[in-house]
Design a protein around this motif. Sequence first.
Motif, PDB file in Angstrom:
ATOM      1  N   THR A 141       0.848  -1.189   0.000  1.00  0.00           N
ATOM      2  CA  THR A 141       0.000   0.000   0.000  1.00  0.00           C
ATOM      3  C   THR A 141       0.884   1.240   0.000  1.00  0.00           C
ATOM      4  O   THR A 141       2.026   1.195   0.433  1.00  0.00           O
ATOM      5  CB  THR A 141      -0.920   0.047   1.233  1.00  0.00           C
ATOM      6  OG1 THR A 141      -0.116   0.075   2.406  1.00  0.00           O
ATOM      7  CG2 THR A 141      -1.857  -1.140   1.275  1.00  0.00           C
ATOM      8  N   THR A 142       0.313   2.336  -0.470  1.00  0.00           N
ATOM      9  CA  THR A 142       1.057   3.590  -0.443  1.00  0.00           C
ATOM     10  C   THR A 142       0.537   4.516   0.640  1.00  0.00           C
ATOM     11  O   THR A 142       1.267   5.337   1.159  1.00  0.00           O
ATOM     12  CB  THR A 142       0.961   4.305  -1.796  1.00  0.00           C
ATOM     13  OG1 THR A 142      -0.408   4.505  -2.117  1.00  0.00           O
ATOM     14  CG2 THR A 142       1.634   3.494  -2.879  1.00  0.00           C
ATOM     15  N   TRP A 143      -0.740   4.370   1.002  1.00  0.00           N
ATOM     16  CA  TRP A 143      -1.302   5.312   1.965  1.00  0.00           C
ATOM     17  C   TRP A 143      -0.789   5.080   3.378  1.00  0.00           C
ATOM     18  O   TRP A 143      -0.708   6.028   4.166  1.00  0.00           O
ATOM     19  CB  TRP A 143      -2.825   5.281   1.936  1.00  0.00           C
ATOM     20  CG  TRP A 143      -3.430   3.998   2.429  1.00  0.00           C
ATOM     21  CD1 TRP A 143      -3.749   2.908   1.680  1.00  0.00           C
ATOM     22  CD2 TRP A 143      -3.775   3.687   3.769  1.00  0.00           C
ATOM     23  NE1 TRP A 143      -4.258   1.929   2.476  1.00  0.00           N
ATOM     24  CE2 TRP A 143      -4.305   2.375   3.774  1.00  0.00           C
ATOM     25  CE3 TRP A 143      -3.699   4.364   4.972  1.00  0.00           C
ATOM     26  CZ2 TRP A 143      -4.733   1.754   4.918  1.00  0.00           C
ATOM     27  CZ3 TRP A 143      -4.143   3.733   6.114  1.00  0.00           C
ATOM     28  CH2 TRP A 143      -4.660   2.447   6.091  1.00  0.00           C
ATOM     29  N   VAL A 144      -0.412   3.869   3.744  1.00  0.00           N
ATOM     30  CA  VAL A 144       0.088   3.609   5.098  1.00  0.00           C
ATOM     31  C   VAL A 144       1.423   4.312   5.307  1.00  0.00           C
ATOM     32  O   VAL A 144       1.637   4.969   6.333  1.00  0.00           O
ATOM     33  CB  VAL A 144       0.219   2.091   5.358  1.00  0.00           C
ATOM     34  CG1 VAL A 144       0.857   1.824   6.699  1.00  0.00           C
ATOM     35  CG2 VAL A 144      -1.140   1.429   5.294  1.00  0.00           C
ATOM     36  N   SER A 145       2.312   4.208   4.333  1.00  0.00           N
ATOM     37  CA  SER A 145       3.597   4.886   4.478  1.00  0.00           C
ATOM     38  C   SER A 145       3.414   6.400   4.461  1.00  0.00           C
ATOM     39  O   SER A 145       4.142   7.119   5.150  1.00  0.00           O
ATOM     40  CB  SER A 145       4.561   4.445   3.383  1.00  0.00           C
ATOM     41  OG  SER A 145       4.033   4.762   2.118  1.00  0.00           O
TER      42      SER A 145
END
Length: 114
Positions: free
Chosen positions: A38-42
């Motif tokens: 995922t990209t939103w967690v980072s």
Amino acid sequence: MNNAKMWLVVKPTVGIPLFLSAVAIGSFAVHVAVLSNTTWVSDFLSGREIGSGDKMAAAQDVAPAVSPAAFATTTSAAMTQEAGAQVVLVVMPDGTTAKAILQTPVALADLQYR
């Protein structure tokens, strides 16, 4: 407790650390999978605006030079009708052709019974 007899076979000094380490390894694996897929967690963890990682990931992605089926001919000669189905001739970038048969969906059940 159904599993109380387990401790007659496995000593608690071995079983409890083994169980806790298995839980820790599983939790670590799940967190690594979430962070890498995922990209939103980072973005959230680094304090950036949610979705800014998508823009950076999109900038890094490079589209292939030629897709497997770059175009399909849509001339009247390439589209024909056979037994209620539409036949389309697909021309691949390397010049090979493939025939695709497009059929209309068939209702398999009647909704009149209530």
